[in-house]
Design a protein around this motif. Structure first.
Motif, PDB file in Angstrom:
ATOM      1  N   HIS A  89     159.475  28.749  70.521  1.00  0.00           N
ATOM      2  CA  HIS A  89     160.226  28.479  71.757  1.00  0.00           C
ATOM      3  C   HIS A  89     159.517  27.587  72.775  1.00  0.00           C
ATOM      4  O   HIS A  89     160.098  26.655  73.314  1.00  0.00           O
ATOM      5  CB  HIS A  89     160.622  29.793  72.432  1.00  0.00           C
ATOM      6  N   TRP A  90     158.270  27.908  73.076  1.00  0.00           N
ATOM      7  CA  TRP A  90     157.576  27.128  74.122  1.00  0.00           C
ATOM      8  C   TRP A  90     157.412  25.679  73.691  1.00  0.00           C
ATOM      9  O   TRP A  90     157.515  24.769  74.511  1.00  0.00           O
ATOM     10  CB  TRP A  90     156.226  27.774  74.458  1.00  0.00           C
ATOM     11  N   SER A  91     157.168  25.464  72.373  1.00  0.00           N
ATOM     12  CA  SER A  91     156.988  24.084  71.912  1.00  0.00           C
ATOM     13  C   SER A  91     158.285  23.290  72.033  1.00  0.00           C
ATOM     14  O   SER A  91     158.274  22.064  72.066  1.00  0.00           O
ATOM     15  CB  SER A  91     156.488  24.070  70.463  1.00  0.00           C
ATOM     16  N   MET A  92     159.431  23.992  72.091  1.00  0.00           N
ATOM     17  CA  MET A  92     160.720  23.314  72.261  1.00  0.00           C
ATOM     18  C   MET A  92     161.091  23.162  73.723  1.00  0.00           C
ATOM     19  O   MET A  92     162.189  22.698  74.053  1.00  0.00           O
ATOM     20  CB  MET A  92     161.826  24.117  71.571  1.00  0.00           C
ATOM     21  N   GLY A  93     160.224  23.629  74.591  1.00  0.00           N
ATOM     22  CA  GLY A  93     160.533  23.582  76.020  1.00  0.00           C
ATOM     23  C   GLY A  93     161.417  24.740  76.456  1.00  0.00           C
ATOM     24  O   GLY A  93     161.964  24.731  77.555  1.00  0.00           O
ATOM     25  N   GLY A  94     161.556  25.759  75.601  1.00  0.00           N
ATOM     26  CA  GLY A  94     162.482  26.860  75.885  1.00  0.00           C
ATOM     27  C   GLY A  94     161.889  27.929  76.769  1.00  0.00           C
ATOM     28  O   GLY A  94     161.946  29.117  76.434  1.00  0.00           O
ATOM     29  N   ILE A  95     161.364  27.532  77.909  1.00  0.00           N
ATOM     30  CA  ILE A  95     160.827  28.522  78.851  1.00  0.00           C
ATOM     31  C   ILE A  95     161.977  29.101  79.658  1.00  0.00           C
ATOM     32  O   ILE A  95     162.762  28.355  80.243  1.00  0.00           O
ATOM     33  CB  ILE A  95     159.741  27.879  79.733  1.00  0.00           C
ATOM     34  N   GLY A  96     162.090  30.430  79.652  1.00  0.00           N
ATOM     35  CA  GLY A  96     163.242  31.090  80.274  1.00  0.00           C
ATOM     36  C   GLY A  96     164.197  31.628  79.220  1.00  0.00           C
ATOM     37  O   GLY A  96     165.210  32.257  79.544  1.00  0.00           O
ATOM     38  N   TYR A  97     163.873  31.396  77.962  1.00  0.00           N
ATOM     39  CA  TYR A  97     164.756  31.792  76.866  1.00  0.00           C
ATOM     40  C   TYR A  97     164.483  33.235  76.436  1.00  0.00           C
ATOM     41  O   TYR A  97     165.409  34.017  76.190  1.00  0.00           O
ATOM     42  CB  TYR A  97     164.522  30.833  75.695  1.00  0.00           C
ATOM     43  N   VAL A 148     158.559  14.538  74.248  1.00  0.00           N
ATOM     44  CA  VAL A 148     157.435  15.487  74.249  1.00  0.00           C
ATOM     45  C   VAL A 148     157.749  16.713  73.398  1.00  0.00           C
ATOM     46  O   VAL A 148     156.918  17.163  72.605  1.00  0.00           O
ATOM     47  CB  VAL A 148     157.062  15.891  75.694  1.00  0.00           C
ATOM     48  N   THR A 149     158.957  17.247  73.525  1.00  0.00           N
ATOM     49  CA  THR A 149     159.245  18.473  72.777  1.00  0.00           C
ATOM     50  C   THR A 149     159.352  18.201  71.284  1.00  0.00           C
ATOM     51  O   THR A 149     158.999  19.059  70.474  1.00  0.00           O
ATOM     52  CB  THR A 149     160.514  19.183  73.297  1.00  0.00           C
ATOM     53  N   THR A 150     159.811  17.017  70.908  1.00  0.00           N
ATOM     54  CA  THR A 150     159.861  16.690  69.477  1.00  0.00           C
ATOM     55  C   THR A 150     158.450  16.636  68.907  1.00  0.00           C
ATOM     56  O   THR A 150     158.148  17.285  67.904  1.00  0.00           O
ATOM     57  CB  THR A 150     160.577  15.340  69.256  1.00  0.00           C
ATOM     58  N   ARG A 151     157.573  15.890  69.563  1.00  0.00           N
ATOM     59  CA  ARG A 151     156.184  15.806  69.112  1.00  0.00           C
ATOM     60  C   ARG A 151     155.514  17.187  69.146  1.00  0.00           C
ATOM     61  O   ARG A 151     154.798  17.568  68.222  1.00  0.00           O
ATOM     62  CB  ARG A 151     155.365  14.846  70.004  1.00  0.00           C
ATOM     63  N   SER A 152     155.778  17.910  70.198  1.00  0.00           N
ATOM     64  CA  SER A 152     155.034  19.147  70.401  1.00  0.00           C
ATOM     65  C   SER A 152     155.436  20.218  69.380  1.00  0.00           C
ATOM     66  O   SER A 152     154.619  21.066  69.017  1.00  0.00           O
ATOM     67  CB  SER A 152     155.196  19.618  71.844  1.00  0.00           C
ATOM     68  N   GLN A 153     156.667  20.161  68.880  1.00  0.00           N
ATOM     69  CA  GLN A 153     157.042  21.102  67.803  1.00  0.00           C
ATOM     70  C   GLN A 153     156.204  20.859  66.563  1.00  0.00           C
ATOM     71  O   GLN A 153     155.783  21.791  65.881  1.00  0.00           O
ATOM     72  CB  GLN A 153     158.521  20.971  67.464  1.00  0.00           C
ATOM     73  N   GLY A 154     155.972  19.589  66.269  1.00  0.00           N
ATOM     74  CA  GLY A 154     155.130  19.255  65.127  1.00  0.00           C
ATOM     75  C   GLY A 154     153.704  19.751  65.339  1.00  0.00           C
ATOM     76  O   GLY A 154     153.070  20.321  64.440  1.00  0.00           O
ATOM     77  N   TRP A 200     149.731  19.886  74.509  1.00  0.00           N
ATOM     78  CA  TRP A 200     151.196  19.745  74.477  1.00  0.00           C
ATOM     79  C   TRP A 200     151.859  20.799  75.327  1.00  0.00           C
ATOM     80  O   TRP A 200     152.837  20.521  76.022  1.00  0.00           O
ATOM     81  CB  TRP A 200     151.677  19.782  73.025  1.00  0.00           C
ATOM     82  N   LEU A 201     151.321  22.012  75.272  1.00  0.00           N
ATOM     83  CA  LEU A 201     151.848  23.077  76.126  1.00  0.00           C
ATOM     84  C   LEU A 201     151.662  22.693  77.593  1.00  0.00           C
ATOM     85  O   LEU A 201     152.559  22.912  78.418  1.00  0.00           O
ATOM     86  CB  LEU A 201     151.140  24.406  75.799  1.00  0.00           C
TER      87      LEU A 201
END
Lengths: 505, 505
Positions: free
Chosen positions: A411-419, A112-118, A135-136
């Motif tokens: 960040h959010w598209s990479m799943g980096g919540i909390g970063y 999901v995070t790979t696709r969602s970055q795109g 995606w979010l």
């Protein structure tokens, strides 16, 4: 202390091997961003996936669980910050997190995070949030699941934060950010009402790329980045990659008509790099050979970029060199005017271009919104509206589109919540550490004026770098400054800098 | 044909994974020679050793042996060059070689050759053979052991040759080299007695590095190297590294006062690169996705470098561009004079600087001496004397020291005994393939004059590249030219080139 059991050494050997394999992925990751030919990206994806799988198999091997169980009673007798106790504490933390997450979940997250970055990239380009929204939503669903699987006692956000800032809590960060905000907002308001606008014209002159590189590398070397154990290259998105002992690579990007981008970027990444280069190589591959947390890492980059690099004494030394390197561009500009230019405060839309004062508001905004989205108090579909409204309140500006608003960061598209909060934690720690350094080392400004940065660098190495993860961030902060993390040093620093520049008080 | 057994697909999947891991080492190996900071070399050594170990474990897994045994009766029913039969033939060859060699032996070889490369470097620098002699003795001892372990029916050298040129034999190579020599020696003598010395002054003018790079890259692109699936970088020792589908990297070195080094080096490496880039990506990780042999690989580099790149029609197209790029350096030089300069024949000490005619004598010398050392007919201690004596006979020159003599090449210090003949095999195959291409494609010179290389490249891809290891080198040669490998095409090519240049006959 009872004798060190053989199972401890076995455990360490296993982890070292996994880290060594991880460091191979580090090389491939760096190469991907600097050198990879376009048609090589599918192969690179397969290579990275294989290395990730093999490394994951190593770090979740049941043998590690067995060794940890074996060693439990032995380690209980050790002082908590003994080498072995600290190593085992952090190994247990990562191991438990890693084995809790089922393989299928990890794979789904990667997919999901790979696709969602795109999709994020596309949405940002098109200034169309709706492309990214589904995606979010998926990412938020997965991150809620992750928090539930990992577990938490107080707030689901804690479970995510723990990956970037072990030991930190949502409650504690909320508190310190609130205190920061309470003093920062009036300070920024006072600056805006001062009637003074600092000119940045000198920064927007002619700065040939090759000379910028020469100037930036010389400065990075002078503050202590070791180019025999590192490199500087060019990428669209600058980063620092600490591959392992003797090999730490930083990148930057050059704008031939704007000085700040490359120069302060280089100081920033060199700050990260100096941390990596001064970790204890004998502990490579174990927690004691790794950086404490993202917040502490960021404190090192911010300290060199801002506390040192945007200070008046630093430019007492470097301004004559700048004038030599770019004579026509800097001609007729005084050191004071240059210093003012690099310290202008100006609310703006983009986080990565923000000044030292408003930067933290950008973080607080994201910290609040990502918590609300995680708990479900804010729906993904309502993000643009919530962002713009909050932005107007905090900055007095309305983003004209989502590219300048809620779609600006990856960040959010990479799943980096909390970063995100680790960036402002970095600013807070940097100020608190610098205050302690000034107390303990005496006249640091005199050092900087003389182009001498070795005493500060050595102090940072002794106080922070060489410990790796022996101490958690909050313990480290207490040891260094004698106090828990506070908003006060950063506020005091900002007030001391901007009061004269903007004729405040 | 009976249905493909599941164990075949399982075997292929295992090998693909091992190759993928090997391709990660490919990236690290390239990085080591282009980008690695000096202090990172210990870490890199550890990373490479780990990847080598993990890959070796994968390719020697007993599962592979079991699958090979399982598939034996099935594969016996297939035509010998069916995809699966060819794959299994080559998988079996590598597997049997790999499992025969005990781990302790492989480690000892790695240890000795790593040390011995350092000692060779030192010996070469000091022009002192004795520094290297004990290491050469150890290597010879290990290579004799290797030959005995691997096994051979005729000559121990066969067992070593097999690693680089599967299916070739010492007897066959000896025969073709003897025939080559019998015609080459008189040709070189005639050139030397012609009384003509071709001037190379034009090559030694002012060639700024950045323009050389631009010119060389344009030529590499024009002959068919795909820069979207590859790169060109700078290293002391040029090489081509085919990392995998979509990622093949070549390097060169620039001499700002000598044209040939970078330009013909780039064509040479691009020739290797075009082979790698046109392997069948669907077979990546299996023999059918890999180059046939070192000799065939070298045929591709030599073909583009020499047969095409040093031809008159090639320079009909490129000389005007050269004159445009380096106007003052090339001013007043005719295309004929330039063509003569890049084709001067001149016996000299160093193999890598040799012309097309004398080059092969350098190889024949090494081929003879390394066989004699392997069998014990020549003691390592007698190498310098034997080298110099043979060199005098063949070249009419006596090396003034061992740096210009038996210490010039790295190969023996790396344990690469059996490697040298593949260079001349490459020249022979290149000439024979080119003869076939000219027969089948008609007026290739007309193509070259027009700067058109696509037809030749496509023919090479169809005839050679896309087959990978489906055919062994000798079968490939037979299929392409209708004849076994012969010295005649190379001799005919050299005679046709040098007869007019030196007014022979």
């Amino acid at each position: 202390m009872t004798m060190r059991p053989a199972s401890y050494d076995g455990l360490i050997a296993q982890l070292r091997e996994a880290s060594l394999l991880g460091s191979c992925a580090g090389v491939l990751g760096w190469d991907e961003r600097t050198n990879l030919p376009p048609k090589g990206s599918e192969l690179r994806g397969n290579q990275m996936a294989l290395l990730a799988r093999l490394t994951h198999e190593m770090v979740t091997s049941p043998k590690i669980g067995e060794a940890l169980a074996d060693l439990e009673s032995w380690v209980a007798q050790l002082p908590p910050d003994a080498e072995e106790a600290a190593n085992l504490r952090e190994i247990r933390r990562s191991y438990e997190r890693a084995v809790k997450l089922p393989n299928a979940f990890v794979e789904e997250m990667a997919r999901v995070t790979t696709r969602s970055q795109g999709m994020w990239q596309q949405a940002r380009q098109e200034k169309n949030f709706q492309t990214f929204q589904p995606w979010l939503e998926q990412i938020l669903k997965l991150k809620r699941e992750e928090a539930a699987i990992v577990g938490y006692s107080d707030h689901p956000y804690d479970a995510l934060l723990d990956e970037y800032e072990p030991g930190a809590s949502t409650a504690q960060i909320t508190q310190v950010f609130r205190e920061l905000s309470a003093e920062l907002v009036p300070l920024i308001a006072a600056i805006q009402q001062s009637g003074i606008t600092l000119s940045t014209d000198v920064l927007e002159g002619d700065y040939p790329t090759d000379l910028q590189q020469q100037f930036g590398m010389a400065a990075a070397k002078q503050i202590g980045f070791d180019f025999d154990a590192g490199r500087l290259d060019v990428t669209t998105h600058p980063f620092c990659s600490g591959i392992g002992p003797g090999d730490c690579r930083i990148t930057t990007r050059y704008n031939p008509r704007f000085f700040n981008e490359a120069f302060f970027g280089i100081l920033h990444e060199a700050g990260h790099g100096i941390y990596e280069q001064n970790l204890d190589a004998t502990h490579f591959g174990t927690p004691l050979g790794q950086a404490t947390s993202l917040g502490i890492h960021e404190s090192q980059s911010r300290l060199w970029e801002n506390q040192v690099g945007r200070s008046r004494p630093f430019w007492d030394h470097f301004f004559p060199k700048l004038r030599q390197m770019f004579p026509s561009t800097v001609a007729g500009v005084s050191p004071d005017a240059f210093y003012a230019a690099i310290n202008r405060v100006q609310p703006s839309f983009i986080r990565v271009e923000a000044d030292e004062a408003t930067y933290n508001l950008h973080i607080i905004l994201r910290f609040e919104l990502e918590q609300a989205m995680l708990t479900g108090d804010l729906q993904a579909s309502d993000l643009p509206g919530a962002w713009n409204e909050r932005f107007r309140t905090m900055f007095g500006l309305t983003p004209p589109d989502d590219k300048l608003g809620c779609l600006q960061d990856i960040h959010w598209s990479m799943g980096g919540i909390g970063y995100f909060p680790t960036y402002t934690l970095g600013n807070l720690y940097a100020a608190q550490f610098m205050e302690a350094a000034r107390e303990q080392l005496g006249d640091l400004d005199g050092d900087f004026r003389a182009g001498e940065f070795g005493r500060l660098k050595q102090w940072l190495t002794d106080s922070i770098h060489r410990h790796g993860q022996r101490y958690r961030a909050e313990t480290l902060c207490q040891r260094i400054s004698g106090r828990p993390l506070s908003h006060r040093p950063l506020i005091a620093y900002l007030q001391a800098k901007f009061t004269p520049l903007y004729g405040l008080r």
